[in-house]
Scaffold this motif. Structure first.
Motif, short mmCIF file in Angstrom:
data_model
loop_
_atom_site.label_atom_id
_atom_site.label_comp_id
_atom_site.label_asym_id
_atom_site.label_seq_id
_atom_site.Cartn_x
_atom_site.Cartn_y
_atom_site.Cartn_z
N PRO A 1 0.81 -1.22 0.00
CA PRO A 1 0.00 0.00 0.00
C PRO A 1 0.84 1.27 0.00
O PRO A 1 1.93 1.32 0.56
N ARG A 2 0.28 2.28 -0.67
CA ARG A 2 0.88 3.61 -0.63
C ARG A 2 -0.24 4.62 -0.72
O ARG A 2 -1.33 4.32 -1.19
N LEU A 3 0.05 5.82 -0.25
CA LEU A 3 -0.97 6.86 -0.29
C LEU A 3 -1.40 7.15 -1.72
O LEU A 3 -0.56 7.17 -2.63
N ALA A 4 -2.66 7.38 -1.88
CA ALA A 4 -3.18 7.79 -3.18
C ALA A 4 -2.64 9.18 -3.50
O ALA A 4 -2.28 9.94 -2.60
N SER A 5 -2.58 9.51 -4.77
CA SER A 5 -2.02 10.80 -5.18
C SER A 5 -2.83 11.98 -4.63
O SER A 5 -2.30 13.07 -4.50
N CYS A 6 -4.09 11.76 -4.28
CA CYS A 6 -4.92 12.84 -3.76
C CYS A 6 -4.73 13.07 -2.26
O CYS A 6 -5.27 14.02 -1.70
N ALA A 7 -3.94 12.23 -1.61
CA ALA A 7 -3.78 12.31 -0.15
C ALA A 7 -2.34 12.65 0.23
O ALA A 7 -1.41 12.31 -0.50
N ARG A 8 -2.21 13.32 1.38
CA ARG A 8 -0.87 13.59 1.89
C ARG A 8 -0.92 13.74 3.40
O ARG A 8 -1.94 14.07 3.98
N LEU A 9 0.22 13.48 4.02
CA LEU A 9 0.35 13.62 5.46
C LEU A 9 0.91 14.99 5.79
O LEU A 9 1.79 15.49 5.09
N LYS A 10 0.42 15.57 6.86
CA LYS A 10 0.95 16.85 7.31
C LYS A 10 0.83 16.91 8.83
O LYS A 10 -0.18 16.53 9.40
N PHE A 11 1.89 17.39 9.47
CA PHE A 11 1.86 17.58 10.92
C PHE A 11 1.22 18.92 11.21
O PHE A 11 1.63 19.95 10.67
N ASP A 12 0.21 18.93 12.07
CA ASP A 12 -0.45 20.17 12.47
C ASP A 12 0.18 20.63 13.78
O ASP A 12 -0.03 20.02 14.83
N PRO A 13 1.00 21.71 13.73
CA PRO A 13 1.70 22.15 14.94
C PRO A 13 0.76 22.68 16.02
O PRO A 13 1.09 22.63 17.20
N ILE A 14 -0.41 23.16 15.63
CA ILE A 14 -1.35 23.68 16.63
C ILE A 14 -1.99 22.52 17.39
O ILE A 14 -2.04 22.53 18.62
N GLU A 15 -2.47 21.53 16.66
CA GLU A 15 -3.10 20.37 17.29
C GLU A 15 -2.07 19.35 17.77
O GLU A 15 -2.40 18.41 18.48
N LYS A 16 -0.83 19.51 17.31
CA LYS A 16 0.26 18.60 17.65
C LYS A 16 -0.06 17.15 17.29
O LYS A 16 0.11 16.24 18.09
N GLN A 17 -0.56 16.99 16.06
CA GLN A 17 -0.84 15.65 15.58
C GLN A 17 -0.72 15.61 14.07
O GLN A 17 -0.76 16.64 13.39
N VAL A 18 -0.57 14.40 13.56
CA VAL A 18 -0.46 14.20 12.12
C VAL A 18 -1.87 14.15 11.53
O VAL A 18 -2.77 13.52 12.08
N MET A 19 -2.01 14.83 10.41
CA MET A 19 -3.28 14.87 9.71
C MET A 19 -3.10 14.19 8.34
O MET A 19 -2.07 14.35 7.70
N LEU A 20 -4.11 13.46 7.92
CA LEU A 20 -4.14 12.89 6.58
C LEU A 20 -5.08 13.79 5.78
O LEU A 20 -6.28 13.85 6.06
N LEU A 21 -4.51 14.54 4.86
CA LEU A 21 -5.28 15.51 4.08
C LEU A 21 -5.66 14.91 2.73
O LEU A 21 -4.85 14.24 2.09
N PHE A 22 -6.90 15.17 2.32
CA PHE A 22 -7.38 14.73 1.03
C PHE A 22 -8.45 15.73 0.59
O PHE A 22 -8.86 16.57 1.40
N PRO A 23 -8.86 15.71 -0.67
CA PRO A 23 -9.76 16.75 -1.18
C PRO A 23 -10.98 16.99 -0.28
O PRO A 23 -11.72 16.07 0.04
N GLU A 24 -11.09 18.25 0.14
CA GLU A 24 -12.23 18.73 0.92
C GLU A 24 -12.40 18.07 2.28
O GLU A 24 -13.48 18.13 2.86
N ALA B 1 -10.89 2.10 1.76
CA ALA B 1 -12.28 2.24 1.33
C ALA B 1 -12.60 3.71 1.02
O ALA B 1 -13.47 3.98 0.20
N ARG B 2 -11.89 4.62 1.64
CA ARG B 2 -12.08 6.05 1.37
C ARG B 2 -11.28 6.52 0.15
O ARG B 2 -11.28 7.68 -0.19
N GLY B 3 -10.56 5.59 -0.48
CA GLY B 3 -9.79 5.93 -1.66
C GLY B 3 -8.47 6.61 -1.35
O GLY B 3 -7.88 7.27 -2.21
N LEU B 4 -7.95 6.42 -0.12
CA LEU B 4 -6.74 7.11 0.29
C LEU B 4 -5.48 6.27 0.14
O LEU B 4 -4.38 6.76 0.32
N LEU B 5 -5.66 5.01 -0.21
CA LEU B 5 -4.51 4.12 -0.47
C LEU B 5 -4.68 3.49 -1.84
O LEU B 5 -5.80 3.25 -2.29
#
Length: 91
Positions: free
Chosen positions: A9-32, A86-90
């Motif tokens: 498995p690998r992330l779909a091209s529409c998804a990316r990981l980003k660390f949110d410094p305010i929430e201090k956690q990793v977010m998986l970002l995808f369209p909308e 199932a969400r199309g993120l991988l």
């Protein structure tokens, strides 16, 4: 999903990981949308780079978490990966 299959498995091209410094956690970002990941979820997604099988991901996590119960970890990883796939993120 068969944990021992050849799928790497690998992330779909529409998804990316980003660390949110305010929430201090990793977010998986995808369209909308975004999905806040706990430490384990973030570790799983970071290992989904297209080079590792599910079994190899579980092996890495087992090492990281002090040789955790591999069977329990396998179930958690398979369930989590199935959910985000199932969400199309991988792919």
């Amino acid at each position: 999903m068969d944990a021992d299959d050849a799928w790497r498995p690998r992330l779909a091209s529409c998804a990316r990981l980003k660390f949110d410094p305010i929430e201090k956690q990793v977010m998986l970002l995808f369209p909308e949308a975004a999905l806040a990941l706990n430490e384990t979820g973030a570790a799983i997604v970071q290992l989904c780079n297209g080079a590792r099988s599910i079994s190899e991901i579980v092996d890495r996590l087992s090492e990281k978490y002090g040789n955790a119960d591999r069977d329990a970890l396998m179930r958690e990883v398979v369930d989590f990966i199935a959910t985000i796939r199932a969400r199309g993120l991988l792919q």
